[in-house]
Design a protein around this motif. Structure first.
Motif, PDB file in Angstrom:
ATOM      1  N   SER A  53      95.895 122.612  -7.237  1.00 47.57           N
ATOM      2  CA  SER A  53      95.877 121.971  -8.556  1.00 47.57           C
ATOM      3  C   SER A  53      96.106 120.470  -8.398  1.00 47.57           C
ATOM      4  O   SER A  53      96.515 120.002  -7.322  1.00 47.57           O
ATOM      5  CB  SER A  53      96.969 122.550  -9.470  1.00 47.57           C
ATOM      6  OG  SER A  53      98.249 122.152  -9.025  1.00 47.57           O
ATOM      7  N   GLY A  54      95.886 119.747  -9.482  1.00 50.01           N
ATOM      8  CA  GLY A  54      96.196 118.315  -9.483  1.00 50.01           C
ATOM      9  C   GLY A  54      97.689 118.088  -9.327  1.00 50.01           C
ATOM     10  O   GLY A  54      98.121 117.132  -8.682  1.00 50.01           O
ATOM     11  N   THR A  55      98.469 118.982  -9.922  1.00 55.79           N
ATOM     12  CA  THR A  55      99.924 118.891  -9.813  1.00 55.79           C
ATOM     13  C   THR A  55     100.366 119.073  -8.359  1.00 55.79           C
ATOM     14  O   THR A  55     101.206 118.326  -7.852  1.00 55.79           O
ATOM     15  CB  THR A  55     100.577 119.963 -10.714  1.00 55.79           C
ATOM     16  OG1 THR A  55     100.096 119.774 -12.045  1.00 55.79           O
ATOM     17  CG2 THR A  55     102.081 119.880 -10.689  1.00 55.79           C
ATOM     18  N   ASP A 151      97.175 108.229  -9.706  1.00 49.88           N
ATOM     19  CA  ASP A 151      96.910 109.504 -10.360  1.00 49.88           C
ATOM     20  C   ASP A 151      95.590 109.312 -11.100  1.00 49.88           C
ATOM     21  O   ASP A 151      95.551 108.782 -12.213  1.00 49.88           O
ATOM     22  CB  ASP A 151      98.043 109.877 -11.318  1.00 49.88           C
ATOM     23  CG  ASP A 151      97.778 111.201 -12.041  1.00 49.88           C
ATOM     24  OD1 ASP A 151      96.619 111.647 -12.063  1.00 49.88           O
ATOM     25  OD2 ASP A 151      98.739 111.784 -12.594  1.00 49.88           O
ATOM     26  N   CYS A 153      93.508 111.697 -12.009  1.00 48.86           N
ATOM     27  CA  CYS A 153      93.080 112.986 -12.565  1.00 48.86           C
ATOM     28  C   CYS A 153      92.132 112.801 -13.754  1.00 48.86           C
ATOM     29  O   CYS A 153      91.369 113.698 -14.086  1.00 48.86           O
ATOM     30  CB  CYS A 153      94.298 113.805 -12.984  1.00 48.86           C
ATOM     31  SG  CYS A 153      95.234 114.418 -11.573  1.00 48.86           S
ATOM     32  N   HIS A 154      92.171 111.619 -14.396  1.00 55.20           N
ATOM     33  CA  HIS A 154      91.255 111.345 -15.508  1.00 55.20           C
ATOM     34  C   HIS A 154      90.014 110.599 -15.039  1.00 55.20           C
ATOM     35  O   HIS A 154      89.198 110.236 -15.886  1.00 55.20           O
ATOM     36  CB  HIS A 154      91.934 110.448 -16.549  1.00 55.20           C
ATOM     37  CG  HIS A 154      93.037 111.092 -17.305  1.00 55.20           C
ATOM     38  ND1 HIS A 154      93.635 110.506 -18.387  1.00 55.20           N
ATOM     39  CD2 HIS A 154      93.649 112.293 -17.151  1.00 55.20           C
ATOM     40  CE1 HIS A 154      94.586 111.303 -18.872  1.00 55.20           C
ATOM     41  NE2 HIS A 154      94.620 112.386 -18.114  1.00 55.20           N
ATOM     42  N   SER A 175      92.234 116.057 -10.218  1.00 49.78           N
ATOM     43  CA  SER A 175      92.407 117.424 -10.721  1.00 49.78           C
ATOM     44  C   SER A 175      91.048 118.005 -11.061  1.00 49.78           C
ATOM     45  O   SER A 175      90.160 117.286 -11.516  1.00 49.78           O
ATOM     46  CB  SER A 175      93.273 117.405 -11.988  1.00 49.78           C
ATOM     47  OG  SER A 175      93.134 118.616 -12.707  1.00 49.78           O
ATOM     48  N   LYS A 180      88.640 118.529 -16.953  1.00 51.59           N
ATOM     49  CA  LYS A 180      88.399 117.317 -16.175  1.00 51.59           C
ATOM     50  C   LYS A 180      86.902 117.182 -15.834  1.00 51.59           C
ATOM     51  O   LYS A 180      86.109 118.021 -16.227  1.00 51.59           O
ATOM     52  CB  LYS A 180      89.273 117.317 -14.918  1.00 51.59           C
ATOM     53  CG  LYS A 180      90.770 117.515 -15.215  1.00 51.59           C
ATOM     54  CD  LYS A 180      91.402 116.312 -15.892  1.00 51.59           C
ATOM     55  CE  LYS A 180      92.768 116.565 -16.510  1.00 51.59           C
ATOM     56  NZ  LYS A 180      93.871 116.837 -15.600  1.00 51.59           N
ATOM     57  N   TYR A 317      99.624 111.028 -24.728  1.00 51.79           N
ATOM     58  CA  TYR A 317     100.562 112.119 -24.506  1.00 51.79           C
ATOM     59  C   TYR A 317     101.855 111.794 -25.238  1.00 51.79           C
ATOM     60  O   TYR A 317     102.092 110.642 -25.580  1.00 51.79           O
ATOM     61  CB  TYR A 317     100.885 112.259 -23.016  1.00 51.79           C
ATOM     62  CG  TYR A 317      99.710 112.632 -22.154  1.00 51.79           C
ATOM     63  CD1 TYR A 317      99.383 113.969 -21.949  1.00 51.79           C
ATOM     64  CD2 TYR A 317      98.928 111.649 -21.553  1.00 51.79           C
ATOM     65  CE1 TYR A 317      98.303 114.318 -21.131  1.00 51.79           C
ATOM     66  CE2 TYR A 317      97.840 111.998 -20.742  1.00 51.79           C
ATOM     67  CZ  TYR A 317      97.536 113.332 -20.555  1.00 51.79           C
ATOM     68  OH  TYR A 317      96.471 113.670 -19.770  1.00 51.79           O
TER      69      TYR A 317
HETATM   70  C1  LIG Z   1      95.354 117.104 -15.405  1.00 46.90           C
HETATM   71  C2  LIG Z   1      96.348 116.101 -14.952  1.00 46.90           C
HETATM   72  C3  LIG Z   1      97.280 116.368 -13.935  1.00 46.90           C
HETATM   73  C4  LIG Z   1      97.527 117.739 -13.365  1.00 46.90           C
HETATM   74  O1  LIG Z   1      96.431 118.404 -12.949  1.00 46.90           O
HETATM   75  P1  LIG Z   1      96.430 120.013 -12.908  1.00 46.90           P
HETATM   76  O2  LIG Z   1      95.206 120.278 -12.111  1.00 46.90           O
HETATM   77  O3  LIG Z   1      96.346 120.489 -14.318  1.00 46.90           O
HETATM   78  O4  LIG Z   1      97.667 120.447 -12.226  1.00 46.90           O
HETATM   79  C5  LIG Z   1      98.088 115.336 -13.496  1.00 46.90           C
HETATM   80  N1  LIG Z   1      98.014 114.103 -14.023  1.00 46.90           N
HETATM   81  C6  LIG Z   1      97.155 113.815 -15.029  1.00 46.90           C
HETATM   82  C7  LIG Z   1      97.115 112.428 -15.565  1.00 46.90           C
HETATM   83  C8  LIG Z   1      96.318 114.815 -15.527  1.00 46.90           C
HETATM   84  O5  LIG Z   1      95.500 114.538 -16.540  1.00 46.90           O
END
Ligand SMILES: *Cc1c(COP(=O)(O)O)cnc(C)c1O
Length: 376
Positions: A53-55, A151, A153-154, A175, A180, A317
């Motif tokens: 996962s991204g986490t 980070d 992920c976006h 992520s 995504k 958020y």
């Molecule tokens: C989606 C996201 C994550 C976590 O990704 P997962 O794959 O859901 O664990 C972390 N940081 C940001 C900014 C995200 O949008």
């Protein structure tokens, strides 16, 4: 219901997954390497390591750079909680620094005052899909000897001054959650040019076991060692096959996101009180989110009216330092990041995803126009 984000899956994706199901390797097989090479090639990094996962990717990044008890990591408050949680997983302290009111990205102006002898790293979040002001942030990181983690992920596919995100910070995290840009169901990736960190993360995702089963087989040895505490953060070949197939469509997905953003941009030019986030001219935006600022009263009204009318708007958020856990554990209080706290009251994320039709986009625009009583 129009969701705020959604995956696009076609027959090629399905065929790719079925092919793996009929193969010898469901996990830790050739598709994992292939997906890693494809993402590294795409962003232009030397190494990429895929995780569950991204986490997990954020956690692995914090492990790789050695975050531990007493270490501080600077993070922006307007992000998904996982950004800060990853620091806490490694017993570090996330130190929140305020954002730019127009982009909601970490504001380089505010970073230096948060740095002290315990500061080890900065996590820059490419919020909504816009790359941070990396030149300024890198300058500060270099000046104080800090590691810069992105980070992103976006922001898969986003660019900063012509350079792809994934190849700018010391480590970058992606992520592959269904909302995504590309999906593997659940999944994440770390990209870096640092071979030592890449190697550490490969061990970390497999319980901390230092020799993998391929190597053991080759050396005909049963021996393995746990050098550090790791986790099972592996990703399957089934997921990676989906990721490889999805990555081929990323540029068309991005194109579609840009077309939708353009329609929104034009519509809101004429609508008083609805202000899209500022987009700097030195970026290629990846538009994971399309966020407008609209004033607190309007936001509540819009949220309710749009949701009641089947339009899946959202708020990205809640500032992370305001969550009860963070207030309790780190004694953070409201007022710590006033710009973020003020912005949080007024932001709304509108639906944006590749399969959204022009009619869907018009429906969202019309519903907003209706709610605020603007004329056509
Ligand atoms: C989606 C996201 C994550 C976590 O990704 P997962 O794959 O859901 O664990 C972390 N940081 C940001 C900014 C995200 O949008």
């Amino acid at each position: 219901m129009i969701p705020y984000g959604k995956q696009s899956i076609d027959q090629n994706d399905i065929d790719a997954v079925i092919e793996v199901l009929n193969s010898d390797w469901l996990t830790t097989g050739p598709k994992v390497d292939e997906f890693e090479r494809a993402v590294a090639g795409y962003v232009g990094s030397k190494y990429a390591v895929a995780v569950s996962s991204g986490t997990a990717a954020l956690h692995a990044a914090m492990f790789a750079i050695g975050i531990d008890t007493g270490d501080e990591v600077i993070v922006p408050p307007i992000t998904f909680a996982a950004t800060a949680n990853a620091v806490v997983y490694q017993r570090g302290t996330p130190v929140f620094t305020d954002i730019d009111p127009d982009t909601l990205l970490i504001d380089p102006k505010n970073i230096e005052e948060k740095i002290n002898s315990r500061t080890k790293a900065i996590i820059a979040v490419d919020y909504a899909g816009q790359a941070c002001e990396y030149e300024k942030i890198k300058y500060i990181a270099n000046k104080y000897g800090l590691i810069l983690v992105a980070d992103s992920c976006h922001a898969l596919g986003a660019e900063y001054r012509g350079k792809k995100v994934g190849n700018i910070a010391d480590l970058t995290v992606f992520s592959f959650h269904p909302v995504k840009h590309i999906t593997t169901g659940e999944g994440g990736m770390i990209t870096t040019d640092n071979s030592e960190w890449a190697e550490k993360i490969k061990i970390f995702r497999n319980h901390g076991i230092t020799s993998d089963h391929h190597k053991r087989k080759k050396d005909s040895s049963w021996f393995y060692e746990i050098k550090d505490l790791g986790y099972n953060y592996r990703i399957t070949d089934i997921q990676c096959a989906l990721g490889i197939s999805q990555l081929k469509k990323l540029s068309s997905f991005l194109k579609k996101r840009h077309e939708i953003a353009k329609i929104y941009d034009l519509a809101f030019e004429e609508m008083p009180g609805i202000t899209p986030l500022h987009v700097r001219d030195d970026v290629f935006h990846a538009y994971h989110l399309y966020v407008v600022k609209c004033g607190q009263d309007k936001r509540e009204k819009l949220f309710k009216y749009l949701r009641d009318n089947g339009i899946g708007v959202n708020v990205h958020y809640v500032p992370v330092h305001l969550h009860p856990y963070y207030q309790r554990k780190f004694c953070y209080v409201p007022g710590l990041c006033p710009v973020a706290e003020e912005a949080y009251k007024t932001i709304l994320s509108l639906p944006i995803f590749p399969e959204m039709s022009d009619e869907d986009v018009e429906r969202v625009v019309d519903a907003i126009r209706c709610t605020i009583g603007a004329k056509r």
